[in-house]
Design a protein around this motif. Structure first.
Motif, mmCIF file in Angstrom:
data_model
loop_
_atom_site.group_PDB
_atom_site.id
_atom_site.type_symbol
_atom_site.label_atom_id
_atom_site.label_comp_id
_atom_site.label_asym_id
_atom_site.label_seq_id
_atom_site.Cartn_x
_atom_site.Cartn_y
_atom_site.Cartn_z
ATOM 1 N N ASN A 1 0.882 -1.112 -0.165
ATOM 2 C CA ASN A 1 0.060 -0.006 0.021
ATOM 3 C C ASN A 1 0.836 1.262 0.025
ATOM 4 O O ASN A 1 0.446 2.120 -0.525
ATOM 5 N N TRP B 1 1.523 6.851 -6.725
ATOM 6 C CA TRP B 1 0.398 7.741 -7.379
ATOM 7 C C TRP B 1 0.473 9.166 -6.713
ATOM 8 O O TRP B 1 -0.189 10.061 -7.575
ATOM 9 N N GLN B 2 1.234 9.419 -5.645
ATOM 10 C CA GLN B 2 1.405 10.846 -4.809
ATOM 11 C C GLN B 2 2.661 11.351 -5.586
ATOM 12 O O GLN B 2 2.811 12.556 -5.243
ATOM 13 N N ASP C 1 0.920 3.766 -3.180
ATOM 14 C CA ASP C 1 0.448 5.182 -2.711
ATOM 15 C C ASP C 1 1.603 6.225 -3.091
ATOM 16 O O ASP C 1 1.239 7.326 -3.510
ATOM 17 N N ARG D 1 -4.931 -1.227 -6.174
ATOM 18 C CA ARG D 1 -3.842 -1.358 -6.029
ATOM 19 C C ARG D 1 -3.309 -2.651 -6.516
ATOM 20 O O ARG D 1 -2.131 -2.738 -7.220
#
Length: 74
Positions: A14, A21-22, A18, A63
């Protein structure tokens, strides 16, 4: 890295996805990170050709689509 439980492994996945994605890490870092996790913890990540139940519950579909595509290229 080696993870003790499936839950620990899911948390790490995760964080990795994440971060990508950021925009905190580049695509190549994501790919190498996922492959590294799979090589060292394959039995905790996949059983019977699908993601384990704990990983599915903790990571979610979006994900796991990313992770599945990375591992399919392998």
């Amino acid at each position: 890295m080696f993870y003790r439980t499936q839950r620990d492994l899911a948390v790490a996945l995760n964080q990795l996805v994440d971060s990508y994605w950021q925009g905190e890490i580049k695509e190549q870092q994501l790919i190498s990170g996922v492959k590294n996790i799979y090589e060292n913890n394959g039995d905790k990540l996949i059983k019977n050709k699908q993601f384990t139940t704990v990983v599915q519950q903790q990571c979610g579909k979006r994900r796991l689509v990313v992770v599945d595509r990375i591992l399919a290229v392998k």
